[in-house]
Design a protein around this motif. Structure first.
Motif, PDB file in Angstrom:
ATOM      1  N   ASP A   1       0.856  -1.189   0.000  1.00  0.00           N
ATOM      2  CA  ASP A   1       0.000   0.000   0.000  1.00  0.00           C
ATOM      3  C   ASP A   1       0.890   1.236   0.000  1.00  0.00           C
ATOM      4  OD1 ASP A   1      -1.764   2.084   0.541  1.00  0.00           O
ATOM      5  OD2 ASP A   1      -3.086   0.797   1.714  1.00  0.00           O
TER       6      ASP A   1
ATOM      7  N   TYR B   1       0.114   4.309   0.303  1.00  0.00           N
ATOM      8  CA  TYR B   1      -0.265   5.278   1.333  1.00  0.00           C
ATOM      9  C   TYR B   1       0.413   4.938   2.657  1.00  0.00           C
ATOM     10  CZ  TYR B   1      -3.259   8.447   3.998  1.00  0.00           C
ATOM     11  OH  TYR B   1      -3.722   9.466   4.814  1.00  0.00           O
ATOM     12  N   ASP B   2       0.409   3.636   3.031  1.00  0.00           N
ATOM     13  CA  ASP B   2       1.054   3.223   4.279  1.00  0.00           C
ATOM     14  C   ASP B   2       2.567   3.415   4.221  1.00  0.00           C
ATOM     15  OD1 ASP B   2      -1.415   2.544   5.251  1.00  0.00           O
ATOM     16  OD2 ASP B   2      -1.213   0.396   4.835  1.00  0.00           O
ATOM     17  N   LEU B   3       3.177   3.062   3.059  1.00  0.00           N
ATOM     18  CA  LEU B   3       4.625   3.240   2.916  1.00  0.00           C
ATOM     19  C   LEU B   3       5.017   4.710   2.993  1.00  0.00           C
ATOM     20  CD1 LEU B   3       5.517   0.746   0.016  1.00  0.00           C
ATOM     21  CD2 LEU B   3       5.742   0.393   2.481  1.00  0.00           C
TER      22      LEU B   3
ATOM     23  N   ALA C   1       3.396   7.053   4.638  1.00  0.00           N
ATOM     24  CA  ALA C   1       3.241   7.479   6.040  1.00  0.00           C
ATOM     25  C   ALA C   1       4.470   7.100   6.860  1.00  0.00           C
ATOM     26  CB  ALA C   1       1.981   6.853   6.635  1.00  0.00           C
ATOM     27  N   ASN C   2       4.976   5.869   6.656  1.00  0.00           N
ATOM     28  CA  ASN C   2       6.164   5.417   7.381  1.00  0.00           C
ATOM     29  C   ASN C   2       7.398   6.233   6.988  1.00  0.00           C
ATOM     30  OD1 ASN C   2       4.653   3.414   8.629  1.00  0.00           O
ATOM     31  ND2 ASN C   2       5.152   1.865   7.070  1.00  0.00           N
TER      32      ASN C   2
ATOM     33  N   SER D   1      -5.714   5.167   0.248  1.00  0.00           N
ATOM     34  CA  SER D   1      -5.012   3.892   0.182  1.00  0.00           C
ATOM     35  C   SER D   1      -4.894   3.455  -1.281  1.00  0.00           C
ATOM     36  CB  SER D   1      -5.781   2.838   0.990  1.00  0.00           C
ATOM     37  OG  SER D   1      -5.149   1.575   0.872  1.00  0.00           O
TER      38      SER D   1
ATOM     39  N   LYS E   1       8.350  -4.216  -1.591  1.00  0.00           N
ATOM     40  CA  LYS E   1       8.262  -3.253  -0.496  1.00  0.00           C
ATOM     41  C   LYS E   1       9.602  -2.550  -0.285  1.00  0.00           C
ATOM     42  CE  LYS E   1       6.986  -2.852   4.387  1.00  0.00           C
ATOM     43  NZ  LYS E   1       8.210  -2.170   4.800  1.00  0.00           N
TER      44      LYS E   1
ATOM     45  N   ASP F   1      10.103   1.446  -0.641  1.00  0.00           N
ATOM     46  CA  ASP F   1      10.638   2.226   0.484  1.00  0.00           C
ATOM     47  C   ASP F   1      11.822   3.077   0.021  1.00  0.00           C
ATOM     48  OD1 ASP F   1       8.894   1.509   2.506  1.00  0.00           O
ATOM     49  OD2 ASP F   1      10.033  -0.272   3.070  1.00  0.00           O
TER      50      ASP F   1
END
Length: 436
Positions: free
Chosen positions: A294, A296-298, A300-301, A323, A330, A334
């Motif tokens: 996702d 959006y989650d990556l 945010a991190n 999302s 991943k 990142d």
């Protein structure tokens, strides 16, 4: 290559000449044979009007036409013979031409004469009264024809073969010329002047040659840039360490030197990590472990990890959108997000903003990173994705930039068959968008 082509040309020419000569002789012999039988048939129609057997003599002399005339009754007995005494001749009923004439009305045969080099052609026709008229004529055999013409054939073949050799040299030169030019300088070969059949081959070779040269130049430049980038922090670390080790630095200077050593060591570590990442992405054996991630989650991190760095410059980090799940690695995502976002923070102005947006548009997922920083002038926008290319070298080094971040981003985008676009204005900020 030239020798092989010429040799094969000569072999083909020699075989062709030999086959042609032999074929021509046989064709000539068959034409001669057909002509002789046609002449004998015409003679027969004339001679059958002459009463040769009436008294064994006639005003017609067959020797003037080099003919042998024989009259045979239906039982095979010889009634008249112009070549020999008929009383001494055996029965002719079993002769092939006589049997054929008695059965079908006319017959032909060819027999080898006593001279071996001559053939006798026979034509027999059955007359209305049942008597068979046979006309014979001697002619050269095929072997005799070959013996008589072998000299002319050899001279002609030699001349033709010499012409074939000259043509083979000429054609070989023309055929190999584009390849020789290509070997001398592949880049300068004009594709329009070569044979159409080898044009795709030359085009491919030229492209590969240019790619090899470009890759070699890129490696050379990369090696030089790496050496330069490693040399700067190593020189600083070595210099500061030498001052401390020789006791030439006071307490305050020692702390400052230690801080400089620490920063340059971190810069070396970041640079080495970026070089390793690029090498892995360049490797033909590099494989991607795909999974559902996702964006959006990556994002945010990633922003959470950069919060401390951003707060030092009073930069606001914002995450927008929704999302957005894609099939990717991943680790690579990142890396992509960190390089884009860290650049947005590093080249921002004090009190600026970094906005990360994820979502879908026209059925495709996208990620954008926008900042309110120093921006990139138009002449630099096409080159910022090159390795070690920096718009502001002094600012990049002072903020810890290696000049490899966007090059890594470009590789990751290529690995995912995605598209990346950069929009920037000097002094107003930069927006980079990746569409998957």
């Amino acid at each position: 290559m030239k020798k092989k082509i010429r040799f094969r040309f000569m072999i083909v020419s020699a075989v062709a000449l030999t086959v042609t000569a032999i074929s021509a002789m046989f064709i000539y012999y068959n034409i001669l044979k057909d002509q002789i039988f046609a002449d004998l048939k015409a003679y027969a129609h004339i001679i059958e009007q002459i009463d040769l057997a009436a008294d064994g003599k006639s005003s017609y002399n067959p020797w003037e036409d080099e003919l042998r005339i024989t009259l045979i009754d239906k039982d095979g007995g010889v009634l008249y013979e112009s070549y020999a005494n008929k009383e001494e001749m055996d029965n002719h009923r079993e002769r092939p031409e006589i049997k054929e004439a008695l059965a079908d009305g006319q017959g032909t045969a060819i027999r080898l004469s006593d001279t071996v080099s001559m053939h006798t052609f026979y034509y027999a026709v059955k007359l209305p009264d049942g008597i068979v008229l046979r006309i014979g004529k001697d002619s050269d055999s095929i072997m005799s024809i070959m013996k008589n013409t072998i000299g002319i054939v050899c001279v002609t073949a030699f001349l033709v073969f010499a012409v074939c050799i000259w043509i083979s040299y000429y054609l070989t030169g023309k055929l190999v010329e584009p390849i020789e030019k290509m070997a001398a300088n592949i880049v300068m070969v004009d594709e329009e002047t070569v044979y159409e059949e080898i044009r795709p081959f030359i085009t491919t070779i030229k492209e590969q040659h240019v790619n090899i040269l470009n890759n070699a130049q890129m490696r050379q430049e990369f090696t030089a840039n790496v050496s330069h980038e490693l040399k700067t922090p190593l020189t600083a670390i070595s210099g500061y360490a030498e001052l401390i080790g020789n006791g030439m630095a006071g307490e305050d200077d020692t702390k400052r030197f230690a801080k400089e050593i620490y920063q340059n060591a971190n810069r070396l570590q970041v640079l080495i990590n970026d070089i390793i990442n690029l090498s892995e992405l360049d490797s033909k054996d590099f494989t991607i472990d795909y999974e559902q991630v996702d964006l959006y989650d990556l994002a945010a991190n990633c922003l959470a990890a950069l919060e401390l760095q951003a707060s030092k410059q009073d930069i606001t980090l914002r995450l927008m959108g929704e999302s957005c799940v894609i099939t990717s690695s991943k680790t690579l995502m990142d890396e992509l997000l960190y390089n884009l976002c860290s650049n947005a923070v590093r080249y921002n102005r004090h009190g600026g903003t970094v906005t990360v947006t994820t979502g879908s548009r026209n059925g495709r997922s996208y990620l954008s990173v926008e900042d309110t920083g120093i921006g990139i002038s138009e002449e630099h926008q096409q080159r910022v994705f090159e390795r070690f290319y920096r718009v502001d070298k002094s600012r990049s080094k002072s903020t810890g930039g290696t000049g490899l971040g966007l090059a890594i981003v470009k590789h990751i985008v290529a690995q995912h068959d995605a598209q990346i676009t950069l929009t920037s204005e000097k002094g107003k900020g930069t927006r980079i968008e990746v569409v998957f």
